[in-house]
Design an enzyme around this catalytic site. Structure first.
Site, PDB file in Angstrom:
ATOM      1  N   ARG A 138       3.110  -1.479  -5.870  1.00 26.08           N
ATOM      2  CA  ARG A 138       3.285  -0.194  -6.551  1.00 26.08           C
ATOM      3  C   ARG A 138       4.608   0.495  -6.216  1.00 26.08           C
ATOM      4  NH1 ARG A 138      -1.248   2.754  -8.134  1.00 26.08           N
ATOM      5  NH2 ARG A 138      -2.453   1.527  -6.636  1.00 26.08           N
TER       6      ARG A 138
ATOM      7  N   GLU B 156       3.945  -6.802   1.662  1.00 24.45           N
ATOM      8  CA  GLU B 156       3.439  -7.143   0.332  1.00 24.45           C
ATOM      9  C   GLU B 156       3.446  -5.917  -0.580  1.00 24.45           C
ATOM     10  OE1 GLU B 156      -0.536  -8.399   1.337  1.00 24.45           O
ATOM     11  OE2 GLU B 156       0.124 -10.261   2.261  1.00 24.45           O
ATOM     12  N   PRO B 157       4.588  -5.287  -0.782  1.00 22.98           N
ATOM     13  CA  PRO B 157       4.602  -4.072  -1.599  1.00 22.98           C
ATOM     14  C   PRO B 157       4.494  -4.390  -3.089  1.00 22.98           C
ATOM     15  CG  PRO B 157       6.833  -4.662  -1.022  1.00 22.98           C
ATOM     16  CD  PRO B 157       5.947  -5.666  -0.337  1.00 22.98           C
TER      17      PRO B 157
ATOM     18  N   TYR C 127       0.179  -1.895 -12.054  1.00 21.75           N
ATOM     19  CA  TYR C 127      -1.218  -1.948 -12.514  1.00 21.75           C
ATOM     20  C   TYR C 127      -1.338  -1.382 -13.929  1.00 21.75           C
ATOM     21  CZ  TYR C 127      -1.437  -2.835  -7.581  1.00 21.75           C
ATOM     22  OH  TYR C 127      -1.188  -3.359  -6.337  1.00 21.75           O
TER      23      TYR C 127
ATOM     24  N   ARG D  59      -5.736   2.639 -15.887  1.00 21.22           N
ATOM     25  CA  ARG D  59      -5.833   3.491 -14.695  1.00 21.22           C
ATOM     26  C   ARG D  59      -6.482   4.860 -14.925  1.00 21.22           C
ATOM     27  NH1 ARG D  59      -2.153   5.164 -11.943  1.00 21.22           N
ATOM     28  NH2 ARG D  59      -3.078   4.779  -9.915  1.00 21.22           N
TER      29      ARG D  59
ATOM     30  N   GLY E 127       0.759  -1.244   0.000  1.00 19.61           N
ATOM     31  CA  GLY E 127       0.000   0.000   0.000  1.00 19.61           C
ATOM     32  C   GLY E 127       0.785   1.288   0.000  1.00 19.61           C
TER      33      GLY E 127
ATOM     34  N   CYS F  41     -13.252   2.326 -28.773  1.00 22.83           N
ATOM     35  CA  CYS F  41     -14.559   2.939 -28.997  1.00 22.83           C
ATOM     36  C   CYS F  41     -15.312   3.149 -27.687  1.00 22.83           C
ATOM     37  CB  CYS F  41     -15.358   2.085 -29.968  1.00 22.83           C
ATOM     38  SG  CYS F  41     -14.492   1.943 -31.524  1.00 22.83           S
ATOM     39  N   GLU F  42     -14.784   4.004 -26.866  1.00 19.28           N
ATOM     40  CA  GLU F  42     -15.393   4.381 -25.583  1.00 19.28           C
ATOM     41  C   GLU F  42     -14.954   5.816 -25.313  1.00 19.28           C
ATOM     42  OE1 GLU F  42     -16.904   2.408 -23.071  1.00 19.28           O
ATOM     43  OE2 GLU F  42     -16.559   0.408 -23.887  1.00 19.28           O
TER      44      GLU F  42
HETATM   45  C1  LIG Z   1      -2.949  -5.192  -4.073  1.00 19.28           C
HETATM   46  C2  LIG Z   1      -2.429  -5.790  -2.834  1.00 19.28           C
HETATM   47  C3  LIG Z   1      -1.124  -5.507  -2.397  1.00 19.28           C
HETATM   48  C4  LIG Z   1      -0.220  -4.535  -3.102  1.00 19.28           C
HETATM   49  O1  LIG Z   1      -0.632  -3.230  -2.946  1.00 19.28           O
HETATM   50  P1  LIG Z   1       0.312  -2.020  -3.409  1.00 19.28           P
HETATM   51  O2  LIG Z   1      -0.491  -0.823  -3.153  1.00 19.28           O
HETATM   52  O3  LIG Z   1       0.594  -2.210  -4.865  1.00 19.28           O
HETATM   53  O4  LIG Z   1       1.549  -2.072  -2.586  1.00 19.28           O
HETATM   54  C5  LIG Z   1      -0.677  -6.156  -1.271  1.00 19.28           C
HETATM   55  N1  LIG Z   1      -1.458  -7.037  -0.597  1.00 19.28           N
HETATM   56  C6  LIG Z   1      -2.711  -7.324  -0.981  1.00 19.28           C
HETATM   57  C7  LIG Z   1      -3.515  -8.291  -0.204  1.00 19.28           C
HETATM   58  C8  LIG Z   1      -3.241  -6.710  -2.103  1.00 19.28           C
HETATM   59  O5  LIG Z   1      -4.498  -6.980  -2.472  1.00 19.28           O
END
Ligand SMILES: *Cc1c(COP(=O)(O)O)cnc(C)c1O
Length: 412
Positions: free
Chosen positions: A275, A272-273, A369, A310, A238, A340-341
């Site tokens: 982005r 869990e990075p 993404y 995005r 996140g 076509c949108e």
């Molecule tokens: C999407 C997601 C992430 C990654 O989020 P980022 O904002 O890209 O770091 C990590 N864990 C879970 C469970 C997710 O759904």
């Protein structure tokens, strides 16, 4: 810091002129910098002094070349489907560094995960727990479980990418989670190993992370009182990036704020990075097909919302830069794709240098993404992905062709 920089008005990716890659593979295409990927991964991973595993969120950019790179740097993978598990294993990621998140894992996916001997499954509902118990029992194995708790924290980000509020579908409400752990403890084929949370994406402030860690921490203490100990605390992903003028926390600040809260909690951390590692390590390169003037001025390019969703999906901002800088006058335009949108745009009403047919544009910050959300909508073959490493570049995914569009289709 990233490795997409101008040298004498020519945009380079590391030592390679972006136009040279365009000449070799055609447009549009995604271009990633190995040096930037490595730098971002290491900046994040080395910011923590406590024991931890950095599990790259595969959904943000799923190419096996990238997963392999992060695996070699000591990283693992955060997966959300059987397909992502397949990718991570093919890429050589250590299964003992794979964590599996998601609200809707099928029985087949649970079986695949158990057979692959991954680190842990982040379970998001009571029914999922029961199903996992059945699947594990049928395989004669024990499932390593962490519950994803929903701490009800507002991450102050786009509504579509906020995941840790009570109204979101994710996780088990933290006030109900104790029951889940007590139930799980009695199940013969379940082993409790952790607690997880993930509150959203593109967070530009550390305080929601700290708030959710505080809630999770008191929950872990509550578990201890019940005699339930855990080995892993998974704090999700996140961390945001700069698309325009955001000021997201640096990895060091993020790590310091979290580690301060971790005092006395004797568990390993899992992150869990997605982005923050890949977002600014990739661009989408597209070519101007036409310009036209109606009520406003449109620059029509060969990349559409099927290639980069995005802007259409979240009204997200991506900087757009010329691949070769000129001193043409500025004008205010919409950059739109061929789909076509009416929602098919890369930007609207933005001031930029006047472009003409054939000019190459770089859509910046497109690594996360970007390709992974692309589709074949309008029967457009998906674009290639290219990885630059120093003065070399490698095609890491070929451009699809028309045959690949109908592969698997049958006329009865
Ligand atoms: C999407 C997601 C992430 C990654 O989020 P980022 O904002 O890209 O770091 C990590 N864990 C879970 C469970 C997710 O759904």
């Amino acid at each position: 810091m990233n490795h997409f920089q101008y040298k004498n008005d020519v945009l380079f990716c590391e030592e390679v002129p972006v136009a040279e890659v365009a000449a070799a593979v055609g447009t549009p295409f995604y271009l990633y910098s190995a040096a930037t990927l490595t730098r971002h991964f290491q900046a994040f991973d080395s910011a923590f002094s406590l024991p931890h595993i950095t599990c790259f969120a595969v959904k943000s950019c799923s190419n096996i070349a990238l997963l392999n790179l992060f695996g070699k740097l000591g990283g693992g993978a955060d997966i959300v489907s059987g397909g992502e598990l397949f990718r991570a294993l093919k890429a050589g990621v250590d299964p003992k560094k794979i964590v599996y998140s998601g609200v809707g894992k099928s029985e087949a996916e649970l079986r695949f995960a158990l057979q692959s001997n991954i680190l842990m499954l982040n379970v998001e509902s009571h029914q999922e727990l029961e199903t996992l118990q059945e699947v594990a029992s049928s395989l004669g194995v024990t499932a390593p479980v962490s519950f994803r708790v929903n701490p009800d924290v507002d991450p102050k980000t786009h509504a579509y990418i906020s995941t840790g509020m009570a109204k979101n579908k994710f996780g088990i409400p933290i006030q109900d989670a104790l029951n889940s752990y007590v139930t799980a403890r009695q199940m013969s084929n379940i082993k409790i190993v952790g607690v997880s949370c993930h509150i959203g994406s593109q967070l530009t402030d550390v305080s929601p992370f700290v708030e959710s860690l505080q809630k999770v921490k008191s929950f872990v203490e509550r578990l201890r009182q019940e005699g339930i100990t855990i080995s892993y605390l998974d704090l999700g992903g996140g961390v945001g990036i700069r698309y325009s003028d955001e000021e997201p926390p640096l990895p060091a600040a993020y790590a310091a704020a979290l580690e301060r809260e971790m005092q006395g909690l004797d568990c390993s951390l899992v992150f869990e990075p997605g982005r923050v590692i890949v977002g600014n390590a990739g661009i989408l390169v597209t070519k101007v097909l036409y310009t036209k003037e109606g009520g406003k001025k449109f620059v029509i390019v060969d990349a559409g919302m099927n290639d980069l969703a995005r802007p259409s999906l979240y009204d997200a901002y991506h900087a757009i830069k010329p691949v070769v800088r000129t001193n043409s006058e500025e004008e205010t335009v919409d950059v739109v794709g061929p789909i076509c949108e009416s929602g098919d745009f890369l930007c609207r009403g933005r001031k930029m240098p006047a472009y003409t047919r054939g000019d190459l544009l770089a859509v910046m910050s497109a690594g996360a993404y970007g390709f992974s959300m692309s589709s074949n909508y309008n029967s457009r073959p998906r674009v290639p992905e290219v990885l630059v490493d120093g003065s070399n570049f490698h095609i890491i995914r070929k451009r699809e062709d028309y045959e690949s569009l109908i592969a698997g289709e049958l006329i009865p």
